[in-house]
Design a protein around this motif. Sequence first.
Motif, PDB file in Angstrom:
ATOM      1  N   HIS A 107       0.839  -1.211   0.000  1.00  0.00           N
ATOM      2  CA  HIS A 107       0.000   0.000   0.000  1.00  0.00           C
ATOM      3  C   HIS A 107       0.865   1.248   0.000  1.00  0.00           C
ATOM      4  N   TYR A 108       1.871   1.282   0.873  1.00  0.00           N
ATOM      5  CA  TYR A 108       2.747   2.450   0.932  1.00  0.00           C
ATOM      6  C   TYR A 108       3.504   2.635  -0.373  1.00  0.00           C
ATOM      7  N   GLN A 109       3.938   1.556  -0.970  1.00  0.00           N
ATOM      8  CA  GLN A 109       4.628   1.648  -2.257  1.00  0.00           C
ATOM      9  C   GLN A 109       3.752   2.342  -3.290  1.00  0.00           C
ATOM     10  N   LEU A 114       2.227   7.257  -6.202  1.00  0.00           N
ATOM     11  CA  LEU A 114       1.194   8.132  -6.771  1.00  0.00           C
ATOM     12  C   LEU A 114       1.446   9.582  -6.377  1.00  0.00           C
ATOM     13  N   GLU A 115       1.737   9.815  -5.109  1.00  0.00           N
ATOM     14  CA  GLU A 115       1.960  11.178  -4.623  1.00  0.00           C
ATOM     15  C   GLU A 115       3.221  11.795  -5.231  1.00  0.00           C
ATOM     16  N   ILE A 116       4.296  11.029  -5.259  1.00  0.00           N
ATOM     17  CA  ILE A 116       5.567  11.557  -5.779  1.00  0.00           C
ATOM     18  C   ILE A 116       5.445  11.882  -7.259  1.00  0.00           C
ATOM     19  N   ASN A 117       4.848  10.986  -8.036  1.00  0.00           N
ATOM     20  CA  ASN A 117       4.681  11.242  -9.463  1.00  0.00           C
ATOM     21  C   ASN A 117       3.790  12.453  -9.713  1.00  0.00           C
ATOM     22  N   ALA A 118       2.726  12.577  -8.908  1.00  0.00           N
ATOM     23  CA  ALA A 118       1.829  13.724  -9.066  1.00  0.00           C
ATOM     24  C   ALA A 118       2.548  15.026  -8.732  1.00  0.00           C
ATOM     25  N   ALA A 119       3.340  15.010  -7.656  1.00  0.00           N
ATOM     26  CA  ALA A 119       4.070  16.222  -7.269  1.00  0.00           C
ATOM     27  C   ALA A 119       5.058  16.635  -8.360  1.00  0.00           C
ATOM     28  N   THR A 124       6.340  23.435 -10.692  1.00  0.00           N
ATOM     29  CA  THR A 124       6.813  24.359 -11.719  1.00  0.00           C
ATOM     30  C   THR A 124       8.332  24.474 -11.719  1.00  0.00           C
ATOM     31  N   GLU A 125       8.970  23.997 -10.654  1.00  0.00           N
ATOM     32  CA  GLU A 125      10.427  23.952 -10.560  1.00  0.00           C
ATOM     33  C   GLU A 125      10.842  22.539 -10.155  1.00  0.00           C
ATOM     34  N   GLN A 126      12.098  22.222 -10.326  1.00  0.00           N
ATOM     35  CA  GLN A 126      12.587  20.908  -9.934  1.00  0.00           C
ATOM     36  C   GLN A 126      12.426  20.708  -8.419  1.00  0.00           C
ATOM     37  N   ILE A 127      12.003  19.526  -8.035  1.00  0.00           N
ATOM     38  CA  ILE A 127      11.851  19.199  -6.614  1.00  0.00           C
ATOM     39  C   ILE A 127      13.162  18.620  -6.093  1.00  0.00           C
ATOM     40  N   ASN A 128      13.687  19.233  -5.045  1.00  0.00           N
ATOM     41  CA  ASN A 128      14.933  18.754  -4.446  1.00  0.00           C
ATOM     42  C   ASN A 128      14.767  18.429  -2.963  1.00  0.00           C
ATOM     43  N   THR A 141       6.865   6.815   4.273  1.00  0.00           N
ATOM     44  CA  THR A 141       6.788   7.832   3.226  1.00  0.00           C
ATOM     45  C   THR A 141       8.127   8.536   3.071  1.00  0.00           C
ATOM     46  N   SER A 142       8.756   8.859   4.184  1.00  0.00           N
ATOM     47  CA  SER A 142      10.061   9.518   4.137  1.00  0.00           C
ATOM     48  C   SER A 142      11.086   8.653   3.423  1.00  0.00           C
ATOM     49  N   LEU A 143      11.055   7.352   3.678  1.00  0.00           N
ATOM     50  CA  LEU A 143      11.982   6.439   3.011  1.00  0.00           C
ATOM     51  C   LEU A 143      11.695   6.379   1.510  1.00  0.00           C
ATOM     52  N   ALA A 144      10.412   6.419   1.145  1.00  0.00           N
ATOM     53  CA  ALA A 144      10.066   6.432  -0.276  1.00  0.00           C
ATOM     54  C   ALA A 144      10.569   7.710  -0.942  1.00  0.00           C
ATOM     55  N   LEU A 145      10.443   8.836  -0.251  1.00  0.00           N
ATOM     56  CA  LEU A 145      10.951  10.106  -0.783  1.00  0.00           C
ATOM     57  C   LEU A 145      12.467  10.068  -0.896  1.00  0.00           C
ATOM     58  N   HIS A 146      13.112   9.480   0.102  1.00  0.00           N
ATOM     59  CA  HIS A 146      14.573   9.325   0.074  1.00  0.00           C
ATOM     60  C   HIS A 146      14.994   8.439  -1.090  1.00  0.00           C
ATOM     61  N   ASN A 147      14.266   7.340  -1.301  1.00  0.00           N
ATOM     62  CA  ASN A 147      14.597   6.439  -2.409  1.00  0.00           C
ATOM     63  C   ASN A 147      14.339   7.082  -3.764  1.00  0.00           C
ATOM     64  N   ALA A 148      13.500   8.124  -3.788  1.00  0.00           N
ATOM     65  CA  ALA A 148      13.259   8.875  -5.020  1.00  0.00           C
ATOM     66  C   ALA A 148      14.305   9.978  -5.210  1.00  0.00           C
ATOM     67  N   GLU A 149      15.369   9.898  -4.411  1.00  0.00           N
ATOM     68  CA  GLU A 149      16.533  10.802  -4.516  1.00  0.00           C
ATOM     69  C   GLU A 149      16.189  12.237  -4.159  1.00  0.00           C
ATOM     70  N   LEU A 150      15.311  12.393  -3.175  1.00  0.00           N
ATOM     71  CA  LEU A 150      14.990  13.711  -2.657  1.00  0.00           C
ATOM     72  C   LEU A 150      15.642  13.895  -1.296  1.00  0.00           C
ATOM     73  N   ALA A 151      16.015  15.121  -0.970  1.00  0.00           N
ATOM     74  CA  ALA A 151      16.556  15.444   0.346  1.00  0.00           C
ATOM     75  C   ALA A 151      15.378  15.594   1.303  1.00  0.00           C
ATOM     76  N   VAL A 152      15.348  14.774   2.343  1.00  0.00           N
ATOM     77  CA  VAL A 152      14.169  14.666   3.199  1.00  0.00           C
ATOM     78  C   VAL A 152      14.474  15.121   4.621  1.00  0.00           C
ATOM     79  N   ASP A 153      13.609  15.988   5.138  1.00  0.00           N
ATOM     80  CA  ASP A 153      13.594  16.317   6.560  1.00  0.00           C
ATOM     81  C   ASP A 153      12.306  15.753   7.152  1.00  0.00           C
ATOM     82  N   ASN A 154      12.436  15.187   8.346  1.00  0.00           N
ATOM     83  CA  ASN A 154      11.284  14.635   9.056  1.00  0.00           C
ATOM     84  C   ASN A 154      10.984  15.502  10.266  1.00  0.00           C
TER      85      ASN A 154
END
Length: 276
Positions: A107-109, A114-119, A124-128, A141-154
């Motif tokens: 479910h989390y996957q 879905l959320e990451i692709n939609a974002a 309008t600018e690159q997401i970092n 969710t944070s781990l999924a964002l991290h695996n999508a190569e985003l810099a994540v703060d929790n």
Amino acid sequence: MSALTNPLNHANCIVSTYQKISQLPKLEITPEVMEMLHQFLGLLSNEHGSEFTDAVLAQQQIQAIKPRVQTLFSQASSIYERHWAYCISKSIDPVHTLEHEYPYFKHYQRATALEINAAHSLATEQINRVLMVGSGALPLTSLALHNAELAVDNLDIHQQDLLLGKEVCDALAPAHRMNFIHNDICKQDDLACYDVIWLAALVGDEKIKRNILHHLFDSMAAGSLLVIRTAYNLRTLLYPSVTESDLAGFQVKLKIQTFADNFHSILIAQKPYAES
């Protein structure tokens, strides 16, 4: 009309099951308790249509228990997340425990993808850099964002859950560079550095959520996105719903009202650029 499709009977079943759970001597992770909770969640299925849902929610006995149901579900969710956080962080093979033993991994996957692709599609600018508000003890969710190569703060207001969440991240992604911030989001001022902010469904009641949304609008950077996990239909009994009217000032970019179980609904909004 059968009992399963009669709004009054359905409402009575919800109340009866809630009362059984609320009368338990202790809310804990046991097969018996989990069976009762699964039964309760089944009664609040996303698969019911709006007409039936409105009729159930209009029942007086449902309105009477709604605040207590949300409190109970928040408590049960916290206990469940902490249970699995301990299981994963202490496992000799945490990845296997997550992917093959944790019931909601797929479910989390799907939901985070879905959320990451939609974002990415709406930005309008690159997401970092992103912030997960209410990351909790099991920050999948944070781990999924991290695996999508985003810099994540929790960020979480509950320090114990935040620290446990860090242990989970350390176990599953030892090389991660995520930050963990213990704070009330309404007291966090450096929000303009984030391209996207995720707001967990169980962060605050309806009044607190409105205050959070006002603070986010005042503090976020123009053009940044806000991803909000919310609920519609019978799932509004589980946690406070955020609607378009709650997002005054923001521009609503996407609304996903799900009719599939185990999926939360999603709102994505953007803080508009100042008019030139």
